[in-house]
Motif scaffolding. Structure first.
Motif, PDB file in Angstrom:
ATOM      1  N   ARG A  91       2.284  -3.509  10.023  1.00  0.00           N
ATOM      2  CA  ARG A  91       2.386  -4.468  11.133  1.00  0.00           C
ATOM      3  C   ARG A  91       1.385  -5.621  11.005  1.00  0.00           C
ATOM      4  NH1 ARG A  91       1.456  -1.222  16.203  1.00  0.00           N
ATOM      5  NH2 ARG A  91       0.352   0.174  14.809  1.00  0.00           N
ATOM      6  N   GLY A  92       0.644  -5.651   9.889  1.00  0.00           N
ATOM      7  CA  GLY A  92      -0.317  -6.734   9.668  1.00  0.00           C
ATOM      8  C   GLY A  92      -1.560  -6.637  10.525  1.00  0.00           C
ATOM      9  N   GLY A 137     -12.187   1.220   6.641  1.00  0.00           N
ATOM     10  CA  GLY A 137     -11.287   1.265   7.783  1.00  0.00           C
ATOM     11  C   GLY A 137     -11.237   2.687   8.305  1.00  0.00           C
ATOM     12  N   TRP A 138     -11.281   2.854   9.591  1.00  0.00           N
ATOM     13  CA  TRP A 138     -11.233   4.174  10.223  1.00  0.00           C
ATOM     14  C   TRP A 138      -9.908   4.310  10.959  1.00  0.00           C
ATOM     15  CZ3 TRP A 138     -16.074   7.075  11.731  1.00  0.00           C
ATOM     16  CH2 TRP A 138     -17.136   6.726  10.909  1.00  0.00           C
ATOM     17  N   CYS A 189     -12.699 -12.435   5.700  1.00  0.00           N
ATOM     18  CA  CYS A 189     -11.867 -13.631   5.542  1.00  0.00           C
ATOM     19  C   CYS A 189     -10.562 -13.569   6.342  1.00  0.00           C
ATOM     20  CB  CYS A 189     -11.566 -13.869   4.058  1.00  0.00           C
ATOM     21  SG  CYS A 189     -10.552 -12.580   3.300  1.00  0.00           S
ATOM     22  N   GLY A 190     -10.252 -12.434   6.950  1.00  0.00           N
ATOM     23  CA  GLY A 190      -9.042 -12.319   7.749  1.00  0.00           C
ATOM     24  C   GLY A 190      -7.777 -12.064   6.948  1.00  0.00           C
ATOM     25  N   ASP A 191      -7.896 -11.865   5.630  1.00  0.00           N
ATOM     26  CA  ASP A 191      -6.739 -11.635   4.763  1.00  0.00           C
ATOM     27  C   ASP A 191      -6.046 -10.324   5.147  1.00  0.00           C
ATOM     28  OD1 ASP A 191      -4.913 -11.464   2.714  1.00  0.00           O
ATOM     29  OD2 ASP A 191      -6.370 -11.578   1.090  1.00  0.00           O
ATOM     30  N   ALA A 192      -4.736 -10.370   5.322  1.00  0.00           N
ATOM     31  CA  ALA A 192      -3.972  -9.170   5.680  1.00  0.00           C
ATOM     32  C   ALA A 192      -3.399  -8.468   4.456  1.00  0.00           C
ATOM     33  CB  ALA A 192      -2.847  -9.541   6.649  1.00  0.00           C
ATOM     34  N   HIS A 193      -3.632  -8.995   3.259  1.00  0.00           N
ATOM     35  CA  HIS A 193      -3.191  -8.330   2.031  1.00  0.00           C
ATOM     36  C   HIS A 193      -4.286  -7.357   1.620  1.00  0.00           C
ATOM     37  CE1 HIS A 193       0.165 -10.996   1.911  1.00  0.00           C
ATOM     38  NE2 HIS A 193      -0.595 -12.067   1.765  1.00  0.00           N
ATOM     39  N   VAL A 194      -4.172  -6.129   2.124  1.00  0.00           N
ATOM     40  CA  VAL A 194      -5.224  -5.122   1.974  1.00  0.00           C
ATOM     41  C   VAL A 194      -4.691  -3.943   1.177  1.00  0.00           C
ATOM     42  CG1 VAL A 194      -6.686  -3.513   3.254  1.00  0.00           C
ATOM     43  CG2 VAL A 194      -6.320  -5.821   4.128  1.00  0.00           C
ATOM     44  N   ASP A 195      -5.513  -3.462   0.243  1.00  0.00           N
ATOM     45  CA  ASP A 195      -5.171  -2.271  -0.534  1.00  0.00           C
ATOM     46  C   ASP A 195      -6.176  -1.166  -0.246  1.00  0.00           C
ATOM     47  OD1 ASP A 195      -2.967  -3.348  -1.998  1.00  0.00           O
ATOM     48  OD2 ASP A 195      -4.400  -4.436  -3.251  1.00  0.00           O
ATOM     49  N   LYS A 196      -5.684   0.060  -0.259  1.00  0.00           N
ATOM     50  CA  LYS A 196      -6.556   1.221  -0.106  1.00  0.00           C
ATOM     51  C   LYS A 196      -7.057   1.601  -1.492  1.00  0.00           C
ATOM     52  CE  LYS A 196      -4.847   5.276   0.789  1.00  0.00           C
ATOM     53  NZ  LYS A 196      -4.282   6.477   1.355  1.00  0.00           N
ATOM     54  N   LEU A 197      -8.371   1.749  -1.625  1.00  0.00           N
ATOM     55  CA  LEU A 197      -8.961   2.115  -2.904  1.00  0.00           C
ATOM     56  C   LEU A 197      -8.988   3.633  -3.036  1.00  0.00           C
ATOM     57  CD1 LEU A 197     -11.976  -0.354  -2.912  1.00  0.00           C
ATOM     58  CD2 LEU A 197      -9.786  -0.607  -4.063  1.00  0.00           C
ATOM     59  N   PRO A 198      -8.926   4.126  -4.267  1.00  0.00           N
ATOM     60  CA  PRO A 198      -9.037   5.573  -4.448  1.00  0.00           C
ATOM     61  C   PRO A 198     -10.432   6.042  -4.030  1.00  0.00           C
ATOM     62  CG  PRO A 198      -8.643   4.439  -6.546  1.00  0.00           C
ATOM     63  CD  PRO A 198      -8.748   3.405  -5.500  1.00  0.00           C
ATOM     64  N   SER A 199     -10.479   7.203  -3.419  1.00  0.00           N
ATOM     65  CA  SER A 199     -11.772   7.768  -3.042  1.00  0.00           C
ATOM     66  C   SER A 199     -11.713   9.277  -3.201  1.00  0.00           C
ATOM     67  CB  SER A 199     -12.139   7.393  -1.608  1.00  0.00           C
ATOM     68  OG  SER A 199     -11.196   7.916  -0.705  1.00  0.00           O
ATOM     69  N   ASP A 208      -1.165   6.570  10.600  1.00  0.00           N
ATOM     70  CA  ASP A 208      -1.702   5.522  11.456  1.00  0.00           C
ATOM     71  C   ASP A 208      -2.110   4.318  10.612  1.00  0.00           C
ATOM     72  OD1 ASP A 208      -2.688   4.269  13.795  1.00  0.00           O
ATOM     73  OD2 ASP A 208      -4.694   5.088  13.461  1.00  0.00           O
ATOM     74  N   PHE A 209      -2.776   4.561   9.478  1.00  0.00           N
ATOM     75  CA  PHE A 209      -3.158   3.479   8.577  1.00  0.00           C
ATOM     76  C   PHE A 209      -1.926   2.731   8.087  1.00  0.00           C
ATOM     77  CE2 PHE A 209      -3.488   2.335   4.021  1.00  0.00           C
ATOM     78  CZ  PHE A 209      -4.292   1.214   4.164  1.00  0.00           C
ATOM     79  N   GLN A 210      -0.910   3.464   7.589  1.00  0.00           N
ATOM     80  CA  GLN A 210       0.295   2.834   7.059  1.00  0.00           C
ATOM     81  C   GLN A 210       1.020   2.021   8.132  1.00  0.00           C
ATOM     82  OE1 GLN A 210       1.125   2.519   3.963  1.00  0.00           O
ATOM     83  NE2 GLN A 210      -0.445   3.888   3.153  1.00  0.00           N
TER      84      GLN A 210
END
Length: 144
Positions: A30-31, A16-17, A38-48, A23-25
């Motif tokens: 807001r979904g 995601g950019w 798959c359109g799933d709105a339950h998204v987690d940010k992975l460590p990088s 802005d991401f949060q």
């Protein structure tokens, strides 16, 4: 610009950019951040790990870029985008138009649309090749 590695609850990984962490949060709350597969709105940010330039050392000699192996999700998305870009959307008229093309009543061309399981089975029984290709809701529209 911030690039985040993200994963949906179904386990699909994607990037995601965003303009900033805020802005991401904001979009996430807001979904608006959804999995492109798959359109799933339950998204987690992975460590990088951030890329840091800590010094002005001599640049290493340029090496040939290594080809990156595509993930199954990336290959699928490439296939979906190709189909969307190179076919005509006939919507609910898919079964009817597939028959017209098959029997020479309509010009031969690539089409896509929606058909019931019964219509799909009937087309296959008539010798008309069809393939179900789930399209993420975010891509169901104009191709860019």
């Amino acid at each position: 610009m911030k690039v985040f590695d993200l994963r949906c609850a179904q386990g699909h990984g994607f990037e995601g950019w965003f303009g900033s962490e805020e802005d991401f949060q904001s979009q996430l709350s807001r979904g608006l951040v959804t999995c492109p597969l798959c359109g799933d709105a339950h998204v987690d940010k992975l460590p990088s790990a951030p890329r840091l330039n800590l010094g002005a050392s001599e640049p290493a000699p340029a090496a040939a870029p290594k080809p990156q192996a595509d993930t199954p999700e990336a290959l699928w998305m490439r296939a979906v985008r190709h189909v969307l870009a190179h076919t005509e959307d006939v919507g609910e008229r898919f079964a009817e138009e597939a028959r017209r093309i098959h029997y020479g009543e309509s010009p031969t061309r690539g089409i896509r649309g929606r058909a019931s399981r019964e219509d799909t089975e009937a087309l296959l029984e008539e010798g008309i090749e069809v393939l179900a290709l789930p399209v993420p809701a975010d891509l169901d529209g104009p191709v860019q």
